[in-house]
Design an enzyme around this catalytic site. Structure first.
Site, mmCIF file in Angstrom:
data_model
loop_
_atom_site.group_PDB
_atom_site.id
_atom_site.type_symbol
_atom_site.label_atom_id
_atom_site.label_comp_id
_atom_site.label_asym_id
_atom_site.label_seq_id
_atom_site.Cartn_x
_atom_site.Cartn_y
_atom_site.Cartn_z
ATOM 1 N N HIS A 46 0.828 -1.202 0.000
ATOM 2 C CA HIS A 46 0.000 0.000 0.000
ATOM 3 C C HIS A 46 0.869 1.262 0.000
ATOM 4 C CE1 HIS A 46 -3.799 -2.244 1.564
ATOM 5 N NE2 HIS A 46 -3.717 -2.226 0.251
ATOM 6 N N GLU A 131 -5.768 -7.880 3.848
ATOM 7 C CA GLU A 131 -5.190 -8.952 4.679
ATOM 8 C C GLU A 131 -6.282 -9.676 5.456
ATOM 9 O OE1 GLU A 131 -2.560 -9.680 8.646
ATOM 10 O OE2 GLU A 131 -2.018 -7.895 7.489
ATOM 11 N N SER A 228 -2.273 0.581 6.363
ATOM 12 C CA SER A 228 -2.752 0.403 7.734
ATOM 13 C C SER A 228 -1.666 0.757 8.739
ATOM 14 C CB SER A 228 -3.212 -1.047 7.947
ATOM 15 O OG SER A 228 -3.525 -1.275 9.308
ATOM 16 N N SER A 271 5.659 0.235 4.248
ATOM 17 C CA SER A 271 5.587 0.148 2.784
ATOM 18 C C SER A 271 6.105 1.411 2.104
ATOM 19 C CB SER A 271 4.147 -0.130 2.345
ATOM 20 O OG SER A 271 3.243 0.772 2.957
#
Length: 312
Positions: A46, A131, A228, A271
């Site tokens: 992400h 996920e 997240s 990420s």
């Protein structure tokens, strides 16, 4: 304080984790070995910059496997996929490389093993996150999602003798602990993982923000809105009483956030590439920072092996 007194405090560790490194390398190696296009189900990780960079190299990101032509090479994202998606991919005859983070795969294996023993599950996680969809999709039923303490009272497992709990790997450590405590109060005999499901990188980055927040006037988190673990870092700083902002890139940094702030804390989600952190540092320097101090922190040495068939 005058602008010239600003100091940037860099969190350690920050940025890419081993699962993200591995996922990106899988796509890049597939492109090098098989040529473009390589199809990727969901964003590989992400992060907007990473996704756009891989698109430029020939990756095509899709959500529906019907959009992948017969005989194509397909990569599953780091977040993991459901059994239904796995089965459909193999039925369509794609060459599949699975970039699911091994720490997510560990949760999938645990769910499958305990389901064979007759267990139902409570899953702590965010509804709609890929996920969570992948983990819950390992079974046809018997997994009950809880997003907060209030949800714990509402779920109705068919039985409680064999009940286990699993969590999304990128949650807030403190929030997950609070929800886990509520789960244990309601189901005292629930089976917990031998090691917590929240991954080492999520834990380490949150621990670093806890230390950093005591030393700074504002926290800037480099990460995309869909990430997240990046969102959890910004939330954590706020909970600790420090103003915090999340930016996808240096262009989103607003000068007014730094006005009157002598120390700016900077971190990045798992990420977010270090290149973006460097650009944010340059931008904060333009706005008056005169020094950069790196915090002491955990050194991460974990590396995950690549799938077979991708050696160049």
């Amino acid at each position: 304080m005058t602008p010239q007194t600003k100091e940037i405090v860099l969190a350690e560790p920050r940025g890419f984790c081993a699962g993200v490194d591995r996922a990106i390398e899988i796509v890049e190696r597939a492109l090098a070995k098989f040529g473009a296009p390589i199809y990727v189900r969901h964003e590989i990780v992400h992060n907007t910059y990473v996704v756009n960079d891989l698109k430029a190299k020939g990756a095509i990101f899709i959500e529906d496997l019907a959009d992948v032509p017969p005989g194509a090479t397909l990569v599953f994202s780091a977040h993991g996929v459901s059994k239904a998606v796995q089965n459909e991919a193999h039925a369509r005859g794609f060459e599949v490389f699975d970039a699911t983070c091994p720490l997510v795969t560990k949760v999938h294996i645990e769910v499958a093993k305990l389901a064979r023993e007759g267990y139902e599950f409570v899953m702590i996680g965010h509804k709609g996150h890929p996920e969570v969809e992948g983990t819950m999709g390992q079974l046809d039923g018997g997994i009950h999602l809880v997003e907060d303490v209030g949800d714990v009272a509402r779920i109705q497992p068919a039985q409680t003798e064999r009940l286990a709990v699993v969590t999304q790997t990128t949650l807030s450590v403190d929030d997950a602990a609070e929800i886990m405590a509520a789960v244990r109060r309601r189901f005292p005999d629930i089976r917990q993982p031998k090691q917590q499901d929240i991954c080492y990188a999520t834990q380490n980055r949150q621990d670093a923000v806890k230390v950093m927040s005591r030393q700074v006037d504002v926290v800037v988190v480099v990460g995309s809105p869909t990430s997240s673990n990046s969102n959890r870092l910004a939330e954590l700083a706020r909970k600790l009483g420090v103003e915090s902002h999340m930016v996808d890139n240096a262009g989103e940094l607003r000068p007014e956030w730094l006005e009157g702030k002598s120390r700016v804390g900077l971190t990045a989600g798992a990420s977010a590439p270090e290149l973006l952190v460097g650009q944010v540092i340059d931008r904060i320097r333009e706005l008056g920072a005169v020094s950069v101090r790196r915090m002491d922190g955990v050194e991460e040495t974990i590396r995950f092996p690549l799938p077979k068939g991708l050696k160049l």
